[in-house]
Write an enzyme that holds these catalytic residues in place. Sequence first.
Site, mmCIF file in Angstrom:
data_model
loop_
_atom_site.group_PDB
_atom_site.id
_atom_site.type_symbol
_atom_site.label_atom_id
_atom_site.label_comp_id
_atom_site.label_asym_id
_atom_site.label_seq_id
_atom_site.Cartn_x
_atom_site.Cartn_y
_atom_site.Cartn_z
ATOM 1 N N SER A 107 12.076 54.006 5.292
ATOM 2 C CA SER A 107 11.152 54.236 4.175
ATOM 3 C C SER A 107 10.391 55.545 4.384
ATOM 4 O O SER A 107 10.077 56.249 3.421
ATOM 5 C CB SER A 107 10.173 53.069 4.033
ATOM 6 O OG SER A 107 9.480 52.860 5.236
ATOM 7 N N ASP A 147 17.826 59.943 9.901
ATOM 8 C CA ASP A 147 17.258 59.299 8.714
ATOM 9 C C ASP A 147 17.039 60.313 7.592
ATOM 10 O O ASP A 147 17.331 60.040 6.422
ATOM 11 C CB ASP A 147 15.917 58.633 9.053
ATOM 12 C CG ASP A 147 16.059 57.632 10.176
ATOM 13 O OD1 ASP A 147 17.202 57.270 10.515
ATOM 14 O OD2 ASP A 147 15.026 57.222 10.725
#
Length: 354
Positions: free
Chosen positions: A116, A161
Amino acid sequence: MNAGSITTTTTQAAADAPGRVNLLGEHTDYNDGFVMPVAIVQRTSVRMRRNGTQAFNLHAEELGRAVTFSFDAPPEEHFASYVFGCLALVRGQGAEVPGLDIEVASEVPMGVGLSSSAALEVATLRCLRTLLALPIDDVQIAQLAQRAEIEYAHVRCGIMDQMASSLAATDRALLIDTRSLERRDVPLPAGSAVLVLDSGIARTLAGSGYNQRRGECEEAARLLGVASLRDVQHLQAIEGLPEPMRRRARHVFTENERVLSALGCSGAEEFGRLMNASHASLRDDYEVSTPELDQLVAMLQAQPGVFGARLTGAGFGGACVALCRSDAVKQVADAVLAQYGGAGHSGKQLVPAA
Ligand code: GLA
């Protein structure tokens, strides 16, 4: 990049970016190794509007309220530090960053290993790229996003990521060489689909344990006289290392091999076996699993519709990923969540989004 000379009258912009799930290649990125993530459907969106002041007013559901900060008075909230880091880095590249009202909305589950924070950073940078007409490409966005995380959120992460959020698609995996940043699309094995379940266990040790593992890898590389564990040529070279460096280095070496094997693998069964072996290595050699993750992974692996399963992300709690027969995803999720619930835990389906 030198964006300082660009003038633009755009007053507002919007952008978004996805979370990711990593299929193979865990804890290899900060060792210059190989990773194979896929983007997830859930995205984080960011809207910005020039407000004619020097201040940033950030509103996000996650914060529960608006937070105001400026370059002279950085925010104290951890969540806001990701956005602040992106603003400060873009300014550091020479762009004039005006005061902004910033609205963040996210569907990406937080704190479970689905990135996230990378989605927030990449969406913020994409929005700034549009608003300020910054001449930066998607790889540079990922690099700035990683720096925001390291320098402003103080997590010494690798680049997986941010690369995944900036460049991966949801319908195929992305093989990334984290040293050269070369990439290759890898189709998911025919007849397979990705299932992600949350173990319901918070990743409490993730920060300290993560940095400790990273330090152990750096120590192993130093003892071996290589720039990073990516440069180890043979498993034998590792055998003389003291523990725990020997096992940490063995995980990184074998995990890199697994990612490269997945490239040429024959199909879902073989891909699944590589995922199972990855979990065992993360559990035994890298020691980032927990009893609950082991239990959830074992339940997934025991299902006839599952080719392979493992913990995903940094570990210490969070989510597990399984490669399932595409016609069995729902049945596997229902059966495993019921079984896991019966063992006294509370799991949840994250991908496909329920
Ligand atoms: C976190 C980090 C990544 C990577 C993984 C483990 O998600 O942000 O850079 O190191 O853990 O593979």
